[in-house]
Structures are given as C-alpha cells and as structure tokens.
Design a protein around this motif. Structure first.
Motif, PDB file in Angstrom:
ATOM      1  N   ARG A   1       0.837  -1.188   0.000  1.00 37.39           N
ATOM      2  CA  ARG A   1       0.000   0.000   0.000  1.00 37.39           C
ATOM      3  C   ARG A   1       0.877   1.246   0.000  1.00 37.39           C
ATOM      4  O   ARG A   1       2.014   1.212   0.453  1.00 37.39           O
TER       5      ARG A   1
ATOM      6  N   SER B   1       0.233 -15.114   1.876  1.00 35.57           N
ATOM      7  CA  SER B   1       0.060 -13.672   1.703  1.00 35.57           C
ATOM      8  C   SER B   1       1.279 -12.903   2.205  1.00 35.57           C
ATOM      9  O   SER B   1       1.487 -11.747   1.822  1.00 35.57           O
TER      10      SER B   1
ATOM     11  N   SER C   1      -3.676 -10.006   0.600  1.00 34.20           N
ATOM     12  CA  SER C   1      -3.664 -10.062   2.057  1.00 34.20           C
ATOM     13  C   SER C   1      -5.079 -10.281   2.571  1.00 34.20           C
ATOM     14  O   SER C   1      -6.049  -9.834   1.951  1.00 34.20           O
TER      15      SER C   1
ATOM     16  N   ASP D   1      -8.495  -9.680   4.537  1.00 28.41           N
ATOM     17  CA  ASP D   1      -9.138  -8.399   4.811  1.00 28.41           C
ATOM     18  C   ASP D   1     -10.036  -8.438   6.040  1.00 28.41           C
ATOM     19  O   ASP D   1     -10.882  -7.562   6.228  1.00 28.41           O
TER      20      ASP D   1
ATOM     21  N   ALA E   1      -1.695  -8.507   6.937  1.00 30.47           N
ATOM     22  CA  ALA E   1      -1.669  -7.445   5.937  1.00 30.47           C
ATOM     23  C   ALA E   1      -0.613  -6.395   6.250  1.00 30.47           C
ATOM     24  O   ALA E   1      -0.048  -5.778   5.342  1.00 30.47           O
TER      25      ALA E   1
END
Length: 211
Positions: free
Chosen positions: A14, A167, A175, A177, A185
């Motif tokens: 991200r 992941s 990832s 959620d 994540a």
C-alpha cells in the motif's frame, strides 16, 4: 523442518502515506484508551488501601485492567508509527509477561539491550501471526543475532494455514481483509520499510520465521 516461502522486500504494498496515517490513528486510539484504564487501576488500588478486603471479584477486575493495559501497549508498538526511537528490553519483557498472564502462551525474549522501534514493530506483528497458528497455546522464542531476528513458535499442535501465510511470502496472493487477521496485511509493509525479507519454515511441532 520444511521451508515454505521467502518474501522479497520489494513486494507490492500500500502507499506509504496511507499506512502512516493508519499507524497514527492506531497510536491515538491507544493513547486515549490508556488514560481511563490507568485511572481504573489507580482507583482499584486506592480502594484496597482504604482497608477494603480483597475479593475474587476485585482480583478479577485488577487482572482484567492489567491485561487490557498490556494489550494496548502491545498494539501501540505493533500498529503505531515505527519512528526512530529504540525500545528497551525491560519494556518489551514487561509487556510480554503481562499479556501472557492467565493464558496458554509464553514468551521468551532472549534479546539483550534495546532495539530499533521499527524492528520491534515487525516482531510484534510476526508474533501475532504465529499466535494464530497456536490454537492450544505454546511457547514463542524471540532471538537476534547481529541484525537478524528469529521467532520460533513451539507447540504440540499447530494450525498452519499455507494459504494465509502465502500472503506474507508472495506478492501475488492478496492479504486477508478480516480484522482478526490484520497483522498478516501489515507485516509485509513493516518488513519492506526495514528492507528485510521474511523466511518461514514449518514443521510438525514448530514454526520458525526469520528476517
């Protein structure tokens, strides 16, 4: 031991700004919750100092407040901003000792001296990932040799989910959620910011992770 995967530090992640904002929000929430919990703990202590006889109910309240306070301190390190600060051994071992009280998990922090906050953040996220594989509890050993960290989970019964751990080790795998698995994540981002790669080995009675 069978090697599972290796995570490269250049995995797709991200945007840094989004992650940093989330960390600041987490830190603010932990800060705002810590104050009332501290007040409750002080109030219970004052009640006992007035001569109030200890009861199982009061002991339960004290244990619950101590556990919640330790959990908030854990969250602040795991989910808050990494920053340039260092974290002392005494602070880490105090959190681990308090958070494991009354549970089936035990932690053995063998690292001497303090450590960079960013590395401790990654270790705490990794510990949460490993806890998910210990349904009946177990022992978690944390060590550091030079700049390399190793965390080993020991248990007579492991619940290792290859798809979940993938992941962490493959950028192509999304990832999870769900809130309960948010550590899976966040860990790749924390490792990428350190420029580290994760290696995981899983056996019948232990999981070993290194970065």
């Amino acid at each position: 031991m069978t090697e599972v995967h290796s995570l490269s530090a250049d995995a797709t992640l991200r945007p840094h700004g989004e992650t940093d904002l989330g960390a600041k929000v987490a830190s603010r929430i932990c800060h705002d919750l810590a104050n009332p919990l501290g007040a409750i703990a002080n109030g219970l202590e004052l009640l006992l100092m007035t001569g109030l006889e200890p009861t199982p109910e009061l002991s339960l309240l004290q244990d619950s407040v101590a556990s919640a306070s330790a959990r908030i301190r854990w969250f602040r390190l795991a989910f808050g901003p990494a920053g340039p600060q260092r974290v002392g051994r005494a602070e880490v071992t105090d959190i681990l000792r308090a958070i494991s009280r009354g549970t089936r998990l035990s932690y053995d922090w063998t690292v001497q001296g303090d450590a960079p906050r960013g590395e401790v953040k990654a270790v705490f996220l990794l510990l949460q990932c490993l806890e998910a594989a210990l349904p009946l509890g177990g022992r978690l050993t944390i060590s550091r040799s030079d700049d390399a960290w190793q965390v080993t989970a020991h248990s007579s019964r492991l619940r290792f989910d290859p798809s979940l751990w993938a992941s962490l080790t493959s950028p192509e795998v999304p990832s999870p959620d769900t809130p309960a698995q948010v550590q899976f994540a966040l860990l790749p981002q924390a490792l990428a910011e350190l420029g580290r790669a994760l290696q995981v080995e899983a056996g019948t009675d232990q999981i070993r992770a290194r970065f």
